[in-house]
Design a protein around this motif. Structure first.
Motif, PDB file in Angstrom:
ATOM      1  N   ASN A 183     -15.798   2.388  12.339  1.00  0.00           N
ATOM      2  CA  ASN A 183     -15.437   2.027  13.717  1.00  0.00           C
ATOM      3  C   ASN A 183     -15.683   0.544  14.025  1.00  0.00           C
ATOM      4  N   GLN A 184     -15.400  -0.296  13.051  1.00  0.00           N
ATOM      5  CA  GLN A 184     -15.538  -1.735  13.245  1.00  0.00           C
ATOM      6  C   GLN A 184     -14.164  -2.400  13.294  1.00  0.00           C
ATOM      7  N   ASN A 185     -14.089  -3.521  13.982  1.00  0.00           N
ATOM      8  CA  ASN A 185     -12.889  -4.350  13.937  1.00  0.00           C
ATOM      9  C   ASN A 185     -13.041  -5.308  12.757  1.00  0.00           C
ATOM     10  N   ILE A 186     -12.153  -5.181  11.794  1.00  0.00           N
ATOM     11  CA  ILE A 186     -12.290  -5.904  10.528  1.00  0.00           C
ATOM     12  C   ILE A 186     -11.050  -6.744  10.258  1.00  0.00           C
ATOM     13  N   PHE A 187     -11.271  -7.963   9.769  1.00  0.00           N
ATOM     14  CA  PHE A 187     -10.181  -8.748   9.211  1.00  0.00           C
ATOM     15  C   PHE A 187     -10.424  -8.823   7.709  1.00  0.00           C
ATOM     16  N   LEU A 188      -9.459  -8.310   6.948  1.00  0.00           N
ATOM     17  CA  LEU A 188      -9.556  -8.261   5.495  1.00  0.00           C
ATOM     18  C   LEU A 188      -8.580  -9.254   4.882  1.00  0.00           C
ATOM     19  N   LYS A 189      -9.108 -10.232   4.161  1.00  0.00           N
ATOM     20  CA  LYS A 189      -8.281 -11.221   3.442  1.00  0.00           C
ATOM     21  C   LYS A 189      -8.521 -11.030   1.955  1.00  0.00           C
ATOM     22  N   MET A 190      -7.429 -10.992   1.183  1.00  0.00           N
ATOM     23  CA  MET A 190      -7.565 -10.707  -0.239  1.00  0.00           C
ATOM     24  C   MET A 190      -6.630 -11.595  -1.061  1.00  0.00           C
ATOM     25  N   ASP A 191      -7.221 -12.418  -1.915  1.00  0.00           N
ATOM     26  CA  ASP A 191      -6.470 -13.255  -2.861  1.00  0.00           C
ATOM     27  C   ASP A 191      -7.245 -13.224  -4.170  1.00  0.00           C
ATOM     28  N   ILE A 192      -6.983 -12.199  -4.995  1.00  0.00           N
ATOM     29  CA  ILE A 192      -7.798 -11.961  -6.183  1.00  0.00           C
ATOM     30  C   ILE A 192      -6.943 -11.904  -7.446  1.00  0.00           C
ATOM     31  N   GLU A 193      -5.991 -12.810  -7.525  1.00  0.00           N
ATOM     32  CA  GLU A 193      -5.264 -13.112  -8.763  1.00  0.00           C
ATOM     33  C   GLU A 193      -4.613 -11.898  -9.413  1.00  0.00           C
ATOM     34  N   GLY A 194      -3.988 -11.053  -8.615  1.00  0.00           N
ATOM     35  CA  GLY A 194      -3.257  -9.929  -9.171  1.00  0.00           C
ATOM     36  C   GLY A 194      -4.013  -8.622  -9.201  1.00  0.00           C
ATOM     37  N   SER A 195      -5.260  -8.618  -8.713  1.00  0.00           N
ATOM     38  CA  SER A 195      -6.050  -7.388  -8.672  1.00  0.00           C
ATOM     39  C   SER A 195      -6.045  -6.748  -7.288  1.00  0.00           C
ATOM     40  N   GLU A 196      -5.119  -7.187  -6.436  1.00  0.00           N
ATOM     41  CA  GLU A 196      -5.096  -6.692  -5.066  1.00  0.00           C
ATOM     42  C   GLU A 196      -4.854  -5.186  -4.985  1.00  0.00           C
ATOM     43  N   ILE A 197      -3.991  -4.652  -5.848  1.00  0.00           N
ATOM     44  CA  ILE A 197      -3.701  -3.211  -5.817  1.00  0.00           C
ATOM     45  C   ILE A 197      -4.974  -2.419  -6.105  1.00  0.00           C
ATOM     46  N   ALA A 198      -5.668  -2.791  -7.166  1.00  0.00           N
ATOM     47  CA  ALA A 198      -6.919  -2.098  -7.500  1.00  0.00           C
ATOM     48  C   ALA A 198      -7.927  -2.236  -6.370  1.00  0.00           C
ATOM     49  N   GLY A 199      -8.003  -3.424  -5.776  1.00  0.00           N
ATOM     50  CA  GLY A 199      -8.941  -3.647  -4.681  1.00  0.00           C
ATOM     51  C   GLY A 199      -8.671  -2.744  -3.496  1.00  0.00           C
ATOM     52  N   LEU A 200      -7.411  -2.567  -3.162  1.00  0.00           N
ATOM     53  CA  LEU A 200      -7.053  -1.698  -2.035  1.00  0.00           C
ATOM     54  C   LEU A 200      -7.281  -0.228  -2.371  1.00  0.00           C
ATOM     55  N   ARG A 201      -7.045   0.145  -3.614  1.00  0.00           N
ATOM     56  CA  ARG A 201      -7.268   1.539  -4.006  1.00  0.00           C
ATOM     57  C   ARG A 201      -8.757   1.898  -3.989  1.00  0.00           C
ATOM     58  N   GLY A 202      -9.605   0.892  -4.057  1.00  0.00           N
ATOM     59  CA  GLY A 202     -11.037   1.137  -3.956  1.00  0.00           C
ATOM     60  C   GLY A 202     -11.564   0.993  -2.541  1.00  0.00           C
ATOM     61  N   ALA A 203     -10.667   1.004  -1.556  1.00  0.00           N
ATOM     62  CA  ALA A 203     -11.073   0.802  -0.158  1.00  0.00           C
ATOM     63  C   ALA A 203     -10.548   1.909   0.757  1.00  0.00           C
ATOM     64  N   LYS A 204     -10.419   3.109   0.216  1.00  0.00           N
ATOM     65  CA  LYS A 204      -9.852   4.215   0.996  1.00  0.00           C
ATOM     66  C   LYS A 204     -10.652   4.491   2.260  1.00  0.00           C
ATOM     67  N   ASN A 205     -11.966   4.605   2.138  1.00  0.00           N
ATOM     68  CA  ASN A 205     -12.796   4.901   3.307  1.00  0.00           C
ATOM     69  C   ASN A 205     -12.782   3.756   4.317  1.00  0.00           C
ATOM     70  N   LEU A 206     -12.850   2.537   3.808  1.00  0.00           N
ATOM     71  CA  LEU A 206     -12.829   1.369   4.679  1.00  0.00           C
ATOM     72  C   LEU A 206     -11.537   1.322   5.482  1.00  0.00           C
ATOM     73  N   LEU A 207     -10.402   1.542   4.814  1.00  0.00           N
ATOM     74  CA  LEU A 207      -9.103   1.469   5.479  1.00  0.00           C
ATOM     75  C   LEU A 207      -8.885   2.623   6.455  1.00  0.00           C
ATOM     76  N   THR A 208      -9.543   3.748   6.179  1.00  0.00           N
ATOM     77  CA  THR A 208      -9.352   4.945   7.004  1.00  0.00           C
ATOM     78  C   THR A 208     -10.221   4.939   8.248  1.00  0.00           C
ATOM     79  N   ASN A 209     -11.434   4.398   8.144  1.00  0.00           N
ATOM     80  CA  ASN A 209     -12.437   4.604   9.188  1.00  0.00           C
ATOM     81  C   ASN A 209     -12.694   3.398  10.078  1.00  0.00           C
TER      82      ASN A 209
END
Length: 271
Positions: A183-209
């Motif tokens: 229940n937080q207001n979050i700004f997520l910035k991601m520039d990780i040289e092509g690992s963005e897909i993996a990074g997002l797949r490891g953030a299911k709870n963060l993105l959901t809640n």
């Protein structure tokens, strides 16, 4: 690329093809035409054995931003002074690599999660605006400079020297493991040289809640744009992309096989 796209209907692509007739190809092409560049003087801090530039935050405050001694874009003037060039070049308003656009921005009290920090200019810009900041950076040469850049804010800045991934193992960590927020207001910035897909797949709870605005780089691999948008759509987010196109020029993956135009940033929001 000219032959490949000569019949393409996108006016921005056609504008780029025309631009190449009188200009060299670059990662940003006509999108930065007229940009004059910047030089920020490096000042030696003998107490810590590093150099820094003065950097202005979004609130107009001047902060020291530290650099490793071997930073690649340091230039030396004839008078012997050393400078860092083009600190915020990719964040000028016309850039296709723009993280902040209109109301898609960092707001007062937001939690900022910055994946792929480098010198930390994005986070430092909002250091007095955010309630908490998580910095993910794995290059060892940046860790000491980051510590000194944010030394007055270590009560709310967490530096995580691990790769953002979809697994927790060795020097890899998921955002769900590293950032347990609800229940937080979050700004997520991601520039990780092509690992963005993996990074997002490891953030299911963060993105959901949480309530999240995200700016995710989508140009490192040819199919990243669609996969990034798909992940966010699965979580009920609305998405958009940055204006213009980037042309990835440094050797990575199959860039010279694909020879394509790529969108720089996917913007995503769930509120």
């Amino acid at each position: 690329m000219i032959r490949k796209y000569e019949d393409d209907k996108d006016p921005v692509i056609q504008e780029t093809l025309q631009y190449w007739k009188t200009h060299p190809m670059s990662i940003f092409n006509q999108h930065l035409e007229g940009y004059q560049g910047t030089l920020d003087e490096l000042i030696v801090d003998e107490n810590v054995g590093l150099s820094y530039i003065w950097f202005e935050t979004v609130e107009g405050k001047r902060k020291k931003m530290y650099y490793p001694q071997d930073y690649a874009t340091i230039v030396t003037a004839p008078n012997g002074k050393r400078y860092v060039s083009n600190v915020l070049m990719e964040q000028v308003p016309t850039s296709p690599h723009l993280y902040i656009k209109g109301e898609h921005k960092v707001n007062q009290g937001d939690v900022l999660i910055d994946c792929g920090v480098c010198e930390g200019n994005f986070a430092l810009k909002y250091v007095d605006v955010c309630s908490q900041i998580y910095l993910f950076e794995t290059e060892a040469r940046w860790l000491k400079p980051l510590y000194h850049t944010f030394q007055d804010y270590l009560n709310k800045v967490v530096i995580v020297p691990k790769f953002v991934s979809n697994v927790v193992a060795g020097n890899q960590i998921t955002l769900d493991e590293a950032v347990r927020l609800t229940n937080q207001n979050i700004f997520l910035k991601m520039d990780i040289e092509g690992s963005e897909i993996a990074g997002l797949r490891g953030a299911k709870n963060l993105l959901t809640n949480n309530k999240i605005k995200a700016s995710i780089c989508s140009y490192h691999k040819p199919n990243d744009l669609w996969q990034i948008k798909s992940i966010f759509h699965q979580h009920g987010y609305k998405t958009a992309t940055s204006d213009g196109y980037m042309v990835l020029l440094w050797p990575t993956g199959d860039v010279w096989d694909t020879a394509d135009f790529r969108k720089g940033i996917v913007y995503a929001e769930n509120y």
